[in-house]
Design an enzyme around this catalytic site. Sequence first.
Site, mmCIF file in Angstrom:
data_model
loop_
_atom_site.group_PDB
_atom_site.id
_atom_site.type_symbol
_atom_site.label_atom_id
_atom_site.label_comp_id
_atom_site.label_asym_id
_atom_site.label_seq_id
_atom_site.Cartn_x
_atom_site.Cartn_y
_atom_site.Cartn_z
ATOM 1 N N LYS A 116 41.448 34.385 -1.193
ATOM 2 C CA LYS A 116 40.861 35.685 -0.851
ATOM 3 C C LYS A 116 41.030 35.937 0.640
ATOM 4 C CE LYS A 116 36.469 38.232 -1.514
ATOM 5 N NZ LYS A 116 35.071 38.129 -2.014
ATOM 6 N N SER A 157 33.683 41.621 -5.508
ATOM 7 C CA SER A 157 34.699 41.932 -4.528
ATOM 8 C C SER A 157 35.936 41.021 -4.615
ATOM 9 C CB SER A 157 34.106 41.850 -3.124
ATOM 10 O OG SER A 157 33.768 40.510 -2.811
ATOM 11 N N SER A 159 30.218 38.453 -6.536
ATOM 12 C CA SER A 159 31.627 38.737 -6.228
ATOM 13 C C SER A 159 32.647 37.705 -6.698
ATOM 14 C CB SER A 159 31.806 38.942 -4.719
ATOM 15 O OG SER A 159 31.377 40.209 -4.348
#
Lengths: 97, 489
Positions: free
Chosen positions: B79, B154, B178
Site C-alpha cells: 500500500k 482504504s 481499511s
Amino acid sequence: MKITKDVVEYVAHLVRLELDPDEVGLYTLQIDSILEYMDKLNSVDTKGIEPTSHPMPIECALREDVEQDSFGVDESVQNAPERKGSFFKVPPVIETD
Amino acid sequence: METLLDLNISQLRELLKKGEISSVELTRFYLDRIKRYDNELGSYINITEDIAMDMAKRADARIAKGEEGRLLGVPLGIKDNFCAKEIETTCASQILRGFIPLYDATIIKRLKDEGFVHLGRLNMDEFAMGSSTENSSFQITKNPWNTEYIPGGSSGGSAAATASGLCVASLGTDTGGSIRQPASLCGAVGMKPTYGRVSRYGVIALASSLDQIGPITRNVSDCATLMGIISGYDSMDSTSFNHNVPDYSAYLGRDIKGVRIGIPKEYNIEGIEPDVKKTVDNAISFYEKNGASIVEVSLPHTEYAVAVFYVICTAEASSNLARFDGVKYGLRINGKDIIDMYKKTRRKGFGKEVKRRIILGTYVLSSGYYDAYYRKASQVRTLIRRDFEEAFKRCDIIMTPVSPTTAFKVGEKMKDPLAMYLSDIFTIPVNLAGLPGMSLPCGFNGAGLPIGLQIIGQPLDEARMLQIAYAFETQNNVKKIPDKYRNKD
C-alpha cells in the site's frame, strides 16, 4: 444549523486551507449533517467515565538518552520543494512594509 | 504457470529452494499479469519493475548460496502509505507527489530482511480516508469480481491486486476497517492485528490511536506467515508491545472443538443485505457443527461507534496532516507570504475528503467544542471498550459480518459522506477497542460479489483467530480469483 459558513471559513484559515465560496457552502452543509449525527453521543450518560485516549494499557516508553546516528543536513533537505544550500527555503515570514 | 496462483508462500518457498522456479521467473510472472490485467483494475499506482527485478535477482543469488528467508524471492505489493527508501511514497495524494523517503518503515525493513520482492505501490483512498478507494487522487480501482463495483477501501488496491492474483499477497493499513472491508468486498483474507502488535514506524499516519498494519492474502496460511514476520516489538514505535510473537503457522490445523463464539445481538441491524446475513449465518453454523458453541453477547454501545470514530479519527488526522505544508517535502504552490503559500499548497494538494476531515477534526478539537465532541467521544470509547471486555467473559471470539453489504457501485456513495461512513459500522468498534479483527471469505451474494466473515479476538489472540479461520477455509472451498483473471494458455 450546528455550524455556519463563517465558522467553516475561520477553521479553514486556522488549518491553512484556502477554500472557494462553493466549497465553503458544500462543507458547511456536509459537516453540519455529520455534527448532527454526532449529537447522538449526547444521549449517552458518561458521568464519571474516564476518556480513552489509547486503546491498550501500555507503559510510558522510556529509554536511555544516548547519542545515535541521524540523517545529515543534506539528506534532511533532500525532499524540499525549494532549498538554498542546506536550508529549507520559504517565502517571507516577517512583514517588511 | 497459472497453478502458481494457488500456492501459498511456504509452497512457493519450497519450489524456489528446490530450484524448480527462480524468483526472477516468479516476479516476471506477476509483472506480466499486472501488465495484462491492471489497466482494467487500476490496483497499482506505481509498478516498481526495475526494483522488483533487481530484488528478484539478488534473492536468486541468495537462494543459490543456500540462504534462508521466510519471503526469500516472494513478490508482494505494498500500500502506498509505507515509507520505502528510494521509492516514491504518496498516500495517493497530490501533496506527496515526488516524495522519496530516506528510510524504510520498520515493516518494509522486516520484509527486506526476509528477502521479499517489492512489486509496486498499491492504490488507496488519499491518506487512507475512505471506504471505496474512490478518494485516491490518481485513479479509481475496480472490484475484480465485477468492475462496475468498488473494491472497498482504504486498502482497495491491496485487496483488488491480491484477490485477482496480481501479487502473492500485500500489506495494508486499517484505521476503521481499511484492511477488513476491502478484503471482504474482494474475497481476500485480511487481518488487522491488535493495536501495538505491529510497529507503525514509517507508515504515514491517519489516526495514531487507531491505525494498525496488516496483511491481505489469498489464504489463511499466508496471513499467518506474514503476521509472524511483521509482529513484534520496535523501539521506534512507543506504542508497540514488548510481547512474544507466537508461531502463528503452528496453530493452523489444530482442533476448534469447544471454542465459544459470541454473536453480538446489536449487529443484527436493519439495512443488512439478506445474502450477507444468510452467508455469515451459514459460516457460523459450520463452526457449531464442528464443535464450537454459540453464545449471544451484547455490545450495547455499538450504535455510537461510528459517531465516536469520526470525532476521534478526524481530530487525530487534522493534527497528523498539519505537517504537509509545502516546506519539507512534496508539493509547493507559491504565495505572497508564508501563510498564503501554506493555504495554496494545501488547497491544491489535498482532495475533498481530506479537507472535509481536516476541518471537521479541527472543529471538534477547538476551544468551546472540545468537551462536547472530543472528550465525550473519548468517554464513549471507554464504554465501547468495556462492552467487549464484558462480552469476552462469556466467549473466546466474536463473529459478525465484515460489512453490512457487498460491494457498492462506483460513484454510488460519493456524494453522501455519512452514508459512506456508515458502511464501516461493523469494523469501526474493533479499532476503537484496539482489538484484532480478521476478514475471512465465506461466500458470495446472488450477483457473485464476495462476502466476508469478521472474526474478532481478544488482545493478542491472533493465533487462535487464524486457527479458527483455517478450519473454515480448509473445509469450505470458497472460490478465489475470478475466472477472467485465470488464463488457461
